[in-house]
Design a protein around this motif. Structure first.
Motif, PDB file in Angstrom:
ATOM      1  N   MET A   1     -16.370  23.511  47.620  1.00  0.00           N
ATOM      2  CA  MET A   1     -16.542  23.289  46.202  1.00  0.00           C
ATOM      3  C   MET A   1     -18.031  23.158  45.901  1.00  0.00           C
ATOM      4  SD  MET A   1     -14.865  20.405  43.751  1.00  0.00           S
ATOM      5  CE  MET A   1     -13.492  21.399  43.298  1.00  0.00           C
ATOM      6  N   LYS A   2     -18.496  23.823  44.874  1.00  0.00           N
ATOM      7  CA  LYS A   2     -19.902  23.834  44.517  1.00  0.00           C
ATOM      8  C   LYS A   2     -20.228  22.616  43.650  1.00  0.00           C
ATOM      9  CE  LYS A   2     -20.372  28.695  44.987  1.00  0.00           C
ATOM     10  NZ  LYS A   2     -19.965  29.933  44.531  1.00  0.00           N
ATOM     11  N   MET A   3     -21.499  22.196  43.698  1.00  0.00           N
ATOM     12  CA  MET A   3     -21.923  21.008  42.953  1.00  0.00           C
ATOM     13  C   MET A   3     -21.679  21.154  41.456  1.00  0.00           C
ATOM     14  SD  MET A   3     -22.667  18.465  44.653  1.00  0.00           S
ATOM     15  CE  MET A   3     -23.694  17.350  43.748  1.00  0.00           C
ATOM     16  N   HIS A   4     -21.944  22.316  40.889  1.00  0.00           N
ATOM     17  CA  HIS A   4     -21.752  22.475  39.448  1.00  0.00           C
ATOM     18  C   HIS A   4     -20.268  22.338  39.080  1.00  0.00           C
ATOM     19  CE1 HIS A   4     -20.147  26.641  39.296  1.00  0.00           C
ATOM     20  NE2 HIS A   4     -20.899  26.844  40.368  1.00  0.00           N
ATOM     21  N   GLU A   5     -19.372  22.773  39.980  1.00  0.00           N
ATOM     22  CA  GLU A   5     -17.937  22.606  39.736  1.00  0.00           C
ATOM     23  C   GLU A   5     -17.555  21.132  39.802  1.00  0.00           C
ATOM     24  OE1 GLU A   5     -16.144  26.747  41.556  1.00  0.00           O
ATOM     25  OE2 GLU A   5     -16.661  25.146  42.962  1.00  0.00           O
ATOM     26  N   LEU A   6     -18.135  20.410  40.759  1.00  0.00           N
ATOM     27  CA  LEU A   6     -17.870  18.983  40.893  1.00  0.00           C
ATOM     28  C   LEU A   6     -18.386  18.224  39.675  1.00  0.00           C
ATOM     29  CD1 LEU A   6     -16.714  16.804  42.708  1.00  0.00           C
ATOM     30  CD2 LEU A   6     -18.911  16.675  43.870  1.00  0.00           C
ATOM     31  N   ARG A   7     -19.587  18.571  39.227  1.00  0.00           N
ATOM     32  CA  ARG A   7     -20.142  17.930  38.022  1.00  0.00           C
ATOM     33  C   ARG A   7     -19.256  18.186  36.810  1.00  0.00           C
ATOM     34  NH1 ARG A   7     -25.588  19.963  39.786  1.00  0.00           N
ATOM     35  NH2 ARG A   7     -26.493  18.212  40.891  1.00  0.00           N
ATOM     36  N   GLU A   8     -18.764  19.411  36.680  1.00  0.00           N
ATOM     37  CA  GLU A   8     -17.895  19.758  35.551  1.00  0.00           C
ATOM     38  C   GLU A   8     -16.591  18.958  35.608  1.00  0.00           C
ATOM     39  OE1 GLU A   8     -16.682  21.698  32.039  1.00  0.00           O
ATOM     40  OE2 GLU A   8     -18.641  21.428  32.965  1.00  0.00           O
ATOM     41  N   LEU A   9     -16.030  18.804  36.822  1.00  0.00           N
ATOM     42  CA  LEU A   9     -14.825  17.980  36.979  1.00  0.00           C
ATOM     43  C   LEU A   9     -15.084  16.543  36.547  1.00  0.00           C
ATOM     44  CD1 LEU A   9     -13.180  19.030  40.368  1.00  0.00           C
ATOM     45  CD2 LEU A   9     -12.130  19.077  38.117  1.00  0.00           C
ATOM     46  N   ILE A  10     -16.198  15.991  36.993  1.00  0.00           N
ATOM     47  CA  ILE A  10     -16.549  14.612  36.623  1.00  0.00           C
ATOM     48  C   ILE A  10     -16.688  14.493  35.110  1.00  0.00           C
ATOM     49  CG2 ILE A  10     -18.356  12.848  36.771  1.00  0.00           C
ATOM     50  CD1 ILE A  10     -18.837  13.849  39.669  1.00  0.00           C
ATOM     51  N   ARG A  11     -17.364  15.458  34.492  1.00  0.00           N
ATOM     52  CA  ARG A  11     -17.548  15.428  33.041  1.00  0.00           C
ATOM     53  C   ARG A  11     -16.207  15.485  32.311  1.00  0.00           C
ATOM     54  NH1 ARG A  11     -17.547  18.548  28.871  1.00  0.00           N
ATOM     55  NH2 ARG A  11     -17.190  20.462  30.015  1.00  0.00           N
ATOM     56  N   LEU A  12     -15.321  16.375  32.761  1.00  0.00           N
ATOM     57  CA  LEU A  12     -14.015  16.514  32.113  1.00  0.00           C
ATOM     58  C   LEU A  12     -13.181  15.239  32.243  1.00  0.00           C
ATOM     59  CD1 LEU A  12     -13.113  20.166  33.155  1.00  0.00           C
ATOM     60  CD2 LEU A  12     -13.651  19.355  30.856  1.00  0.00           C
ATOM     61  N   VAL A  13     -13.192  14.627  33.430  1.00  0.00           N
ATOM     62  CA  VAL A  13     -12.446  13.380  33.615  1.00  0.00           C
ATOM     63  C   VAL A  13     -13.067  12.280  32.776  1.00  0.00           C
ATOM     64  CG1 VAL A  13     -11.825  11.587  35.292  1.00  0.00           C
ATOM     65  CG2 VAL A  13     -11.555  13.991  35.886  1.00  0.00           C
ATOM     66  N   LYS A  29     -10.931  17.439  49.936  1.00  0.00           N
ATOM     67  CA  LYS A  29     -10.255  16.541  49.011  1.00  0.00           C
ATOM     68  C   LYS A  29     -11.289  15.921  48.079  1.00  0.00           C
ATOM     69  CE  LYS A  29      -6.248  14.295  50.924  1.00  0.00           C
ATOM     70  NZ  LYS A  29      -5.762  13.141  51.632  1.00  0.00           N
ATOM     71  N   VAL A  30     -10.983  15.894  46.790  1.00  0.00           N
ATOM     72  CA  VAL A  30     -11.844  15.246  45.809  1.00  0.00           C
ATOM     73  C   VAL A  30     -10.989  14.248  45.048  1.00  0.00           C
ATOM     74  CG1 VAL A  30     -13.285  15.563  43.767  1.00  0.00           C
ATOM     75  CG2 VAL A  30     -13.303  17.283  45.565  1.00  0.00           C
ATOM     76  N   LEU A  31     -11.443  13.009  44.988  1.00  0.00           N
ATOM     77  CA  LEU A  31     -10.748  11.953  44.256  1.00  0.00           C
ATOM     78  C   LEU A  31     -11.741  11.348  43.287  1.00  0.00           C
ATOM     79  CD1 LEU A  31      -8.355  10.023  43.770  1.00  0.00           C
ATOM     80  CD2 LEU A  31      -9.278   8.614  45.619  1.00  0.00           C
ATOM     81  N   ILE A  32     -11.422  11.389  41.993  1.00  0.00           N
ATOM     82  CA  ILE A  32     -12.283  10.823  40.957  1.00  0.00           C
ATOM     83  C   ILE A  32     -11.501   9.700  40.283  1.00  0.00           C
ATOM     84  CG2 ILE A  32     -13.578  11.262  38.843  1.00  0.00           C
ATOM     85  CD1 ILE A  32     -13.675  14.216  39.661  1.00  0.00           C
ATOM     86  N   LYS A  33     -12.077   8.511  40.289  1.00  0.00           N
ATOM     87  CA  LYS A  33     -11.451   7.357  39.638  1.00  0.00           C
ATOM     88  C   LYS A  33     -12.428   6.776  38.642  1.00  0.00           C
ATOM     89  CE  LYS A  33      -8.616   5.727  43.472  1.00  0.00           C
ATOM     90  NZ  LYS A  33      -8.326   4.587  44.340  1.00  0.00           N
ATOM     91  N   LYS A  34     -11.912   6.401  37.468  1.00  0.00           N
ATOM     92  CA  LYS A  34     -12.742   5.682  36.510  1.00  0.00           C
ATOM     93  C   LYS A  34     -12.704   4.219  36.905  1.00  0.00           C
ATOM     94  CE  LYS A  34     -12.295   8.602  32.458  1.00  0.00           C
ATOM     95  NZ  LYS A  34     -11.860   8.654  31.068  1.00  0.00           N
ATOM     96  N   ALA A  35     -13.868   3.664  37.189  1.00  0.00           N
ATOM     97  CA  ALA A  35     -13.963   2.262  37.565  1.00  0.00           C
ATOM     98  C   ALA A  35     -14.157   1.413  36.313  1.00  0.00           C
ATOM     99  CB  ALA A  35     -15.128   2.058  38.532  1.00  0.00           C
ATOM    100  N   LEU A  36     -14.058   0.097  36.459  1.00  0.00           N
ATOM    101  CA  LEU A  36     -14.213  -0.815  35.331  1.00  0.00           C
ATOM    102  C   LEU A  36     -15.589  -0.717  34.692  1.00  0.00           C
ATOM    103  CD1 LEU A  36     -12.404  -3.973  36.719  1.00  0.00           C
ATOM    104  CD2 LEU A  36     -11.559  -2.311  35.066  1.00  0.00           C
ATOM    105  N   SER A  37     -16.584  -0.342  35.462  1.00  0.00           N
ATOM    106  CA  SER A  37     -17.947  -0.271  34.945  1.00  0.00           C
ATOM    107  C   SER A  37     -18.225   1.061  34.255  1.00  0.00           C
ATOM    108  CB  SER A  37     -18.945  -0.467  36.083  1.00  0.00           C
ATOM    109  OG  SER A  37     -18.871   0.635  36.964  1.00  0.00           O
ATOM    110  N   ASP A  38     -17.200   1.847  33.971  1.00  0.00           N
ATOM    111  CA  ASP A  38     -17.333   3.154  33.341  1.00  0.00           C
ATOM    112  C   ASP A  38     -18.114   4.141  34.200  1.00  0.00           C
ATOM    113  OD1 ASP A  38     -17.544   1.830  30.031  1.00  0.00           O
ATOM    114  OD2 ASP A  38     -15.811   2.646  31.079  1.00  0.00           O
ATOM    115  N   ARG A  39     -18.163   3.916  35.493  1.00  0.00           N
ATOM    116  CA  ARG A  39     -18.750   4.883  36.420  1.00  0.00           C
ATOM    117  C   ARG A  39     -17.610   5.486  37.221  1.00  0.00           C
ATOM    118  NH1 ARG A  39     -24.344   4.510  38.070  1.00  0.00           N
ATOM    119  NH2 ARG A  39     -25.393   3.181  36.607  1.00  0.00           N
ATOM    120  N   GLN A  40     -17.833   6.681  37.738  1.00  0.00           N
ATOM    121  CA  GLN A  40     -16.806   7.328  38.529  1.00  0.00           C
ATOM    122  C   GLN A  40     -17.175   7.230  40.004  1.00  0.00           C
ATOM    123  OE1 GLN A  40     -18.465   9.114  36.042  1.00  0.00           O
ATOM    124  NE2 GLN A  40     -16.942   8.537  34.545  1.00  0.00           N
ATOM    125  N   ALA A  41     -16.187   6.912  40.813  1.00  0.00           N
ATOM    126  CA  ALA A  41     -16.378   6.945  42.262  1.00  0.00           C
ATOM    127  C   ALA A  41     -15.735   8.231  42.753  1.00  0.00           C
ATOM    128  CB  ALA A  41     -15.727   5.737  42.907  1.00  0.00           C
TER     129      ALA A  41
END
Length: 168
Positions: A1-13, A29-41
């Motif tokens: 997976m390319k970085m720009h695709e990962l960034r786009e996924l993060i933005r969409l989530v 495997k890519v797992l994106i979770k919204k944390a309480l601090s409004d940051r994504q892990a």
């Protein structure tokens, strides 16, 4: 997976109401979770990766949320009670950079200024720390501080209003 695709996924989530997103593709495997601090892990587990990985943790990458435009930086509760021509008299001291806002030169010192403080063009009103550099911010206007718009230690964006000043 390319970085720009990962960034786009993060933005969409980030822009959606989705709280957790998981994708598995070609052994990655890519797992994106919204944390309480409004940051994504973001956890990435890839067999091609050489670095050691802690069990069931994956490699963690912190991604900051999209910047808030300066026009949205002041909530209605933070906005001054001034209206009409009163607001036209108020000068906004804005952040010249992205960084951490500090009201005082050290944690045990008094703030540079507070509501009601008199300032001139060369008065230091705060510090914005960016990349471990402490940048003193000057008022650049003569007048009285009407409102401090930012909390000590808060992250600020470029162009975000920090203080409202009633100019002389």
């Amino acid at each position: 997976m390319k970085m720009h695709e990962l960034r786009e996924l993060i933005r969409l989530v980030d822009e959606s109401k989705i709280e957790e997103f998981e994708l598995e593709n070609d052994g990655t495997k890519v797992l994106i979770k919204k944390a309480l601090s409004d940051r994504q892990a973001v956890a990435i587990d890839s067999p091609a990766e050489v670095r050691p990985v802690e069990p069931e943790q994956g490699n963690r990458v912190e991604a900051a949320p999209a910047p808030v435009p300066a026009t949205e930086a002041i909530s209605p509760q933070q906005a001054p009670a001034a209206t009409g021509e009163e607001e036209a008299d108020l000068h906004k001291i804005v952040s010249p950079m992205v960084g951490t806002f500090y009201r005082a030169p050290s944690p045990d010192s008094d703030p540079y200024v507070k509501d009601g403080s008199r300032v001139d063009e060369k008065t230091v009103v705060c510090i914005v720390e960016a990349m471990k550099l402490m940048n003193e911010i000057e008022a650049e206007v003569r007048g009285e501080i009407v409102k401090v718009l930012v909390e000590n230690g808060q992250l600020v964006e470029y162009g975000q209003p920090l203080f409202l000043v009633k100019a002389d």
